[in-house]
Motif scaffolding. Structure first.
Motif, mmCIF file in Angstrom:
data_model
loop_
_atom_site.group_PDB
_atom_site.id
_atom_site.type_symbol
_atom_site.label_atom_id
_atom_site.label_comp_id
_atom_site.label_asym_id
_atom_site.label_seq_id
_atom_site.Cartn_x
_atom_site.Cartn_y
_atom_site.Cartn_z
ATOM 1 N N ALA B 134 0.910 -1.136 0.140
ATOM 2 C CA ALA B 134 -0.047 0.138 0.192
ATOM 3 C C ALA B 134 0.922 1.381 0.017
ATOM 4 N N LEU B 135 2.005 1.036 0.600
ATOM 5 C CA LEU B 135 2.877 2.511 0.827
ATOM 6 C C LEU B 135 4.022 2.300 -0.268
ATOM 7 N N ALA B 136 4.212 1.451 -1.066
ATOM 8 C CA ALA B 136 5.039 1.370 -2.242
ATOM 9 C C ALA B 136 4.950 2.678 -3.151
ATOM 10 N N PRO B 137 3.688 2.800 -3.664
ATOM 11 C CA PRO B 137 3.698 3.984 -4.528
ATOM 12 C C PRO B 137 4.036 5.222 -4.044
ATOM 13 N N MET B 138 4.014 5.323 -2.751
ATOM 14 C CA MET B 138 3.952 6.692 -2.152
ATOM 15 C C MET B 138 5.680 6.984 -1.814
ATOM 16 N N GLY B 139 6.525 6.112 -2.008
ATOM 17 C CA GLY B 139 7.695 6.102 -1.693
ATOM 18 C C GLY B 139 7.926 6.183 -0.173
ATOM 19 N N GLY B 140 9.369 6.255 0.355
ATOM 20 C CA GLY B 140 9.480 6.274 1.808
ATOM 21 C C GLY B 140 10.006 4.764 2.156
ATOM 22 N N THR B 141 10.478 4.685 3.416
ATOM 23 C CA THR B 141 10.858 3.369 4.033
ATOM 24 C C THR B 141 10.335 3.034 5.189
ATOM 25 N N ILE B 142 9.977 1.869 5.211
ATOM 26 C CA ILE B 142 9.080 1.313 6.482
ATOM 27 C C ILE B 142 10.228 0.550 7.546
ATOM 28 N N TYR B 143 10.044 0.576 8.659
ATOM 29 C CA TYR B 143 10.834 -0.103 9.567
ATOM 30 C C TYR B 143 9.784 -0.819 10.585
ATOM 31 N N ARG B 144 10.217 -1.948 11.231
ATOM 32 C CA ARG B 144 9.278 -2.574 12.022
ATOM 33 C C ARG B 144 10.168 -3.173 13.213
ATOM 34 N N ARG B 145 9.295 -3.370 14.406
ATOM 35 C CA ARG B 145 10.051 -3.774 15.442
ATOM 36 C C ARG B 145 8.839 -4.297 16.321
ATOM 37 N N MET B 146 9.113 -5.753 16.814
ATOM 38 C CA MET B 146 8.279 -6.485 17.471
ATOM 39 C C MET B 146 7.767 -5.903 18.862
ATOM 40 N N ASN B 147 6.611 -5.733 19.352
ATOM 41 C CA ASN B 147 6.281 -5.090 20.420
ATOM 42 C C ASN B 147 6.498 -6.161 21.395
ATOM 43 N N THR B 148 7.618 -5.941 22.330
ATOM 44 C CA THR B 148 8.087 -6.895 23.460
ATOM 45 C C THR B 148 8.219 -6.469 24.732
ATOM 46 N N ALA B 149 8.130 -7.271 25.753
ATOM 47 C CA ALA B 149 8.314 -6.681 27.018
ATOM 48 C C ALA B 149 9.416 -5.721 27.178
ATOM 49 N N SER B 150 10.710 -6.078 26.760
ATOM 50 C CA SER B 150 11.929 -5.191 26.650
ATOM 51 C C SER B 150 11.842 -4.142 25.875
ATOM 52 N N THR B 151 10.964 -4.135 24.723
ATOM 53 C CA THR B 151 10.858 -2.883 24.054
ATOM 54 C C THR B 151 10.069 -1.993 24.702
ATOM 55 N N ASN B 152 8.991 -2.333 25.318
ATOM 56 C CA ASN B 152 8.074 -1.565 26.085
ATOM 57 C C ASN B 152 8.622 -0.936 27.312
ATOM 58 N N ALA B 153 9.594 -1.589 27.933
ATOM 59 C CA ALA B 153 10.169 -1.363 29.323
ATOM 60 C C ALA B 153 10.727 0.176 29.095
ATOM 61 N N ALA B 154 11.234 0.453 27.756
ATOM 62 C CA ALA B 154 11.925 1.491 27.445
ATOM 63 C C ALA B 154 11.058 2.672 27.511
ATOM 64 N N PHE B 155 9.888 2.600 27.214
ATOM 65 C CA PHE B 155 8.675 3.520 27.218
ATOM 66 C C PHE B 155 8.438 4.192 28.695
ATOM 67 N N GLY B 156 8.544 3.092 29.652
ATOM 68 C CA GLY B 156 7.905 3.656 30.927
ATOM 69 C C GLY B 156 6.531 3.023 31.095
ATOM 70 N N ALA B 157 5.691 3.165 31.961
ATOM 71 C CA ALA B 157 4.630 2.609 32.409
ATOM 72 C C ALA B 157 3.385 3.314 31.509
ATOM 73 N N HIS B 158 3.433 4.448 31.110
ATOM 74 C CA HIS B 158 2.491 5.215 30.530
ATOM 75 C C HIS B 158 2.883 5.544 29.158
ATOM 76 N N TYR B 159 3.883 4.721 28.503
ATOM 77 C CA TYR B 159 4.393 4.893 27.181
ATOM 78 C C TYR B 159 3.024 5.531 26.150
ATOM 79 N N TYR B 160 2.261 4.670 26.033
ATOM 80 C CA TYR B 160 1.218 4.470 25.031
ATOM 81 C C TYR B 160 0.303 5.453 25.071
ATOM 82 N N ASP B 161 0.004 5.906 26.253
ATOM 83 C CA ASP B 161 -0.934 7.166 26.372
ATOM 84 C C ASP B 161 -0.316 8.535 26.106
ATOM 85 N N SER B 162 0.813 8.414 26.056
ATOM 86 C CA SER B 162 1.517 9.748 25.803
ATOM 87 C C SER B 162 1.722 10.322 24.367
#
Lengths: 131, 174
Positions: B134-162
């Motif tokens: 879907a994004l290919a025609p628009m150009g750009g680069t896509i990066y992905r990272r799995m949502n894991t406990a260690s990833t989320n730990a970097a955000f702090g308890a309320h990362y998502y809400d912020s």
């Protein structure tokens, strides 16, 4: 292409709309009133009721998140006007609690929607041919 | 398992178009967006996050958290789609500011070059090809990272809400 929405998806849209409504109330700053809060609380109550019904059909992890969000919606919905403190602070405090609960509701419902979509995707995915 | 995804584009307008496409895919049921936002790196190297004036609740923890958010996409797990090539992987975001409140924040590593913009989002997807195509025609680069406990730990308890909006945030200037 716009596909028909399921009840779960429609409820998620309700949560997103509630979040927008509370955000708009907060944008009024000093002009926000307790009447705005009560209007959002009424919407939150209706949303909580729908979510409670939907939770019954969900897997345990999703169900737990929905139930937690419903509890937050109910708690925020029960905040009452405190006439002994500054009205502006009172409205701001209530709106903040409402926004947090709406956010949790949207999160829980999007998780439920994702689970349902994933289940459907797996069901229609091409199967490997065993020779 | 949820995935964090960033779509990096050469302009904010393109990033917004990418975000619109992401939410359209959600509306179509092709994937599910749990939250999303737009970030921009200006010519001075400062990172800005678009926000709605109304969304006071979103701003509360943006200062420190945004560094962690950008750090999520630090490593070169990107898939290049369209014309742009993998952008400045590992470049230091030397300062992080928020649109209206200049917060000093943790340094993060991000893939944005000066002048580039990105949408960042937490999504659930069953096939990565849907978003990539879907994004290919628009150009750009896509990066992905799995949502894991260690990833989320970097955000702090309320990362998502912020900083990730649970619906499509319209351009505050419109």
């Amino acid at each position: 292409m716009t596909k028909p929405h399921t009840v779960l998806e429609m409820t998620r849209i309700d949560a997103q709309n509630l979040h927008k409504k509370i955000s708009a109330n907060m944008a009024k700053a000093e002009k926000a009133t307790w009447a705005d809060v009560k209007s959002a609380q009424a919407d939150a109550k209706a949303l909580g009721s729908k979510m409670t019904t939907l939770a019954k059909d969900q897997a345990d992890t999703v169900k737990s998140a929905i139930q937690t969000a419903v509890a937050k919606l109910e708690a925020a919905g029960q905040l009452v006007e405190n006439k002994t403190c500054d009205a502006k602070d009172d409205v701001e405090r209530a709106n903040a609690a409402m926004l947090d609960s709406a956010h949790k509701a949207a999160q829980a419902l999007s998780a439920a929607v994702a689970a349902a979509r994933s289940k459907l995707a797996q069901a229609i995915a091409p199967k490997k041919v065993v020779s | 398992m949820n995935t964090y995804v960033a779509g990096v584009f050469s302009s904010e307008a393109k990033a917004r178009a990418g975000l619109r496409k992401l939410w359209q895919l959600d509306e179509d049921g092709a994937l599910t967006v749990h939250g999303a936002a737009i970030v921009h790196r200006d010519d001075m190297g400062h990172i800005h996050m678009s926000e709605q004036d109304s969304d006071v609740g979103m701003r509360t923890a943006i200062g420190v958290g945004i560094g962690a958010l950008l750090g999520v996409f630090a490593r070169p797990a990107g898939v290049t789609v369209g014309a742009l090539t993998g952008a400045a992987v590992g470049a230091a975001a030397d300062a992080v500011t928020q649109t209206r409140r200049a917060h000093a924040a943790e340094e993060g590593f991000f893939t944005l070059k000066h002048g580039q913009s990105a949408f960042v989002a937490e999504i659930s997807e069953d096939w990565t090809a849907i978003l990539d195509d879907a994004l290919a025609p628009m150009g750009g680069t896509i990066y992905r990272r799995m949502n894991t406990a260690s990833t989320n730990a970097a955000f702090g308890a309320h990362y998502y809400d912020s900083y990730l909006y649970p619906y499509e945030m319209l351009d505050p200037r419109i």
